[in-house]
Design a protein around this motif. Structure first.
Motif, short mmCIF file in Angstrom:
data_model
loop_
_atom_site.label_atom_id
_atom_site.label_comp_id
_atom_site.label_asym_id
_atom_site.label_seq_id
_atom_site.Cartn_x
_atom_site.Cartn_y
_atom_site.Cartn_z
N LEU A 20 -44.64 65.86 53.64
CA LEU A 20 -44.64 66.78 54.77
C LEU A 20 -44.25 66.01 56.02
O LEU A 20 -44.75 64.90 56.24
CB LEU A 20 -46.03 67.40 54.98
CG LEU A 20 -46.68 68.11 53.77
CD1 LEU A 20 -48.02 68.72 54.18
CD2 LEU A 20 -45.76 69.19 53.22
N ALA A 21 -43.38 66.56 56.83
CA ALA A 21 -42.94 65.84 58.04
C ALA A 21 -42.98 66.75 59.26
O ALA A 21 -42.58 67.93 59.19
CB ALA A 21 -41.52 65.31 57.85
N HIS A 22 -43.44 66.20 60.36
CA HIS A 22 -43.44 66.95 61.62
C HIS A 22 -42.02 66.94 62.22
O HIS A 22 -41.23 66.03 61.96
CB HIS A 22 -44.45 66.35 62.62
CG HIS A 22 -44.60 67.20 63.84
ND1 HIS A 22 -43.88 66.98 64.99
CD2 HIS A 22 -45.36 68.32 64.07
CE1 HIS A 22 -44.20 67.92 65.88
NE2 HIS A 22 -45.10 68.74 65.34
N ASN A 23 -41.75 67.97 63.03
CA ASN A 23 -40.44 68.13 63.66
C ASN A 23 -40.02 66.95 64.54
O ASN A 23 -38.86 66.87 64.94
CB ASN A 23 -40.44 69.40 64.53
CG ASN A 23 -40.43 70.67 63.70
OD1 ASN A 23 -39.72 70.74 62.70
ND2 ASN A 23 -41.22 71.66 64.10
N TYR A 24 -40.96 66.06 64.91
CA TYR A 24 -40.61 64.93 65.78
C TYR A 24 -40.28 63.66 65.00
O TYR A 24 -40.02 62.61 65.59
CB TYR A 24 -41.78 64.59 66.72
CG TYR A 24 -42.20 65.67 67.68
CD1 TYR A 24 -41.35 66.69 68.08
CD2 TYR A 24 -43.49 65.65 68.24
CE1 TYR A 24 -41.76 67.66 68.97
CE2 TYR A 24 -43.91 66.63 69.14
CZ TYR A 24 -43.04 67.62 69.50
OH TYR A 24 -43.45 68.58 70.39
N GLN A 25 -40.35 63.74 63.67
CA GLN A 25 -40.11 62.52 62.88
C GLN A 25 -38.65 62.08 62.96
O GLN A 25 -37.76 62.87 63.34
CB GLN A 25 -40.50 62.80 61.42
CG GLN A 25 -42.00 62.93 61.22
CD GLN A 25 -42.72 61.58 61.36
OE1 GLN A 25 -42.55 60.69 60.55
NE2 GLN A 25 -43.52 61.45 62.41
N LEU A 26 -38.39 60.83 62.58
CA LEU A 26 -37.03 60.29 62.59
C LEU A 26 -36.15 61.16 61.68
O LEU A 26 -36.63 61.68 60.66
CB LEU A 26 -37.04 58.85 62.06
CG LEU A 26 -37.71 57.81 62.95
CD1 LEU A 26 -37.85 56.48 62.20
CD2 LEU A 26 -36.94 57.62 64.25
N PRO A 27 -34.86 61.31 62.02
CA PRO A 27 -33.96 62.18 61.23
C PRO A 27 -33.99 61.88 59.73
O PRO A 27 -34.11 62.80 58.91
CB PRO A 27 -32.57 61.87 61.81
CG PRO A 27 -32.83 61.39 63.19
CD PRO A 27 -34.17 60.72 63.18
N GLU A 28 -33.95 60.60 59.37
CA GLU A 28 -33.89 60.26 57.94
C GLU A 28 -35.20 60.59 57.23
O GLU A 28 -35.20 60.87 56.02
CB GLU A 28 -33.51 58.78 57.74
CG GLU A 28 -34.43 57.75 58.36
CD GLU A 28 -34.12 57.43 59.83
OE1 GLU A 28 -33.53 58.28 60.52
OE2 GLU A 28 -34.48 56.33 60.29
N VAL A 29 -36.30 60.60 57.96
CA VAL A 29 -37.59 60.98 57.36
C VAL A 29 -37.64 62.50 57.19
O VAL A 29 -38.04 63.01 56.14
CB VAL A 29 -38.77 60.44 58.22
CG1 VAL A 29 -40.10 60.98 57.70
CG2 VAL A 29 -38.77 58.92 58.24
N GLN A 30 -37.18 63.23 58.21
CA GLN A 30 -37.11 64.71 58.06
C GLN A 30 -36.26 65.08 56.85
O GLN A 30 -36.59 65.99 56.10
CB GLN A 30 -36.48 65.33 59.31
CG GLN A 30 -37.32 65.20 60.56
CD GLN A 30 -36.79 66.05 61.72
OE1 GLN A 30 -36.21 67.11 61.50
NE2 GLN A 30 -37.00 65.60 62.94
#
Ligand code: 13P
Ligand code: SF4
Length: 300
Positions: A19-29
């Protein structure tokens, strides 16, 4: 095998969800199973059939996931990833405030520790704070709202209720200034201005749309406008651009970066799955009390 393939393989082996928040790094999203705001992430955490939740976000979010899914293993890839706003109030400080206002209902922003949530009657996120005050707490004479004084003042302006405030705020959103919007509007005259309710009232006054990060993403897709000035953490631009090819998004301020949200890298996600770290633990008595106010929010 590259890094992403290794993560995917290990994720299957562990029966994990990312699960990733909208503020995470692009590659993590991009490797996450779900990307969203605090409310959406809580709902996903409560509903997932996975055994392991890798939470790419900050500590209070992973803690919320653990409280909602106590039988699951919840991992925070970087243990330093905290939220300065959540750290602005302790359970002891809240107890003192409650003692000064006996009888007041206590509403906490999800950006709080489990120990603080355990002292509260109801939880909210930026997506549903207005509704919680307007509907769920409508019969309450007095309402304490902690810890975000700016979100509280936005909720007060929308509901006409006087809230008892705490002096917390998000240092990242507070860095976005009215002059940043004025400058951005000069450069992009036709752009619509989206503002997060963690921003100051002076900034909110300049907004065409006030919304949580998920609400902003939805609005970006629905609006006929092709250009937007985005007053929240800059990491959200990745998702907006990905979901809306052809539309243009401009960060309101180059300083609107939450360092805690950027700690999580792909390497740390891999290590987290390899070594099953860093496991979130919430003492049972605190988790039981905190769960009540989160579940009451989710049921409302
Ligand atoms: P939302 O994604 O719920 O709008 O919250 C913003 C935020 O600052 C999370 O820490
Ligand atoms: Fe906390 Fe603000 Fe960072 Fe969100 S953006 S995690 S509220 S410091």
């Amino acid at each position: 095998m590259n890094l992403v393939e290794k993560i995917q393989e290990l994720k299957r082996k562990r029966n994990a969800v990312i699960l990733a928040h909208n503020y995470q790094l692009p590659e993590v999203q991009d490797i996450a199973d779900y990307v969203g705001d605090s409310l959406g992430l809580s709902i996903q955490a409560a509903a997932t059939p996975a055994d392991v939740i890798v939470f790419c976000g900050v500590h209070f979010m992973a803690e919320t996931a653990k409280i909602l899914s106590p039988a699951k293993t919840v991992l925070l890839p970087e243990e330093k990833a905290g939220c300065p706003m959540a750290d602005m109030i302790t359970a002891e400080e809240l107890k003192t405030l409650k003692a000064q206002h006996p009888g007041a209902a206590v509403l906490c922003y999800v950006n709080t520790s489990a120990a603080v949530k355990a002292e509260c009657d109801l939880c909210c996120t930026s997506a549903n704070a207005v509704r919680m005050v307007q509907d769920v707490l409508k019969d309450e004479q007095e309402i304490i709202f902690v810890p975000d004084r700016y979100l509280a003042s936005y909720v007060a302006s929308q509901t006409g209720r006087n809230l008892i405030l705490w002096n917390g705020f998000c240092p990242t959103h507070a860095r976005i200034l009215p002059e940043n919007i004025a400058e951005a509007k000069e450069r992009h005259p036709g752009a619509e201005v989206m503002v997060h309710p963690e921003c100051t009232p002076e900034l909110i006054r300049l907004a065409d749309k006030v919304a949580s990060t998920e609400g902003m993403c939805r609005y970006a897709g629905e609006s006929k406008n092709m250009e937007f000035i985005v007053a929240t953490e800059r990491g959200i631009l990745h998702r907006m651009e990905k979901e809306n090819p052809g539309k243009k998004f401009h960060a309101a301020s180059k300083f609107a970066i939450c360092p805690n949200m950027k700690y999580t890298t792909l390497e740390k996600v891999l290590w987290s799955l390899e070594d099953m770290v860093h496991e979130i633990v919430v003492p049972e008595d605190i988790a039981d009390r905190a769960r009540r106010c989160i579940e009451r929010m989710l049921a409302a």
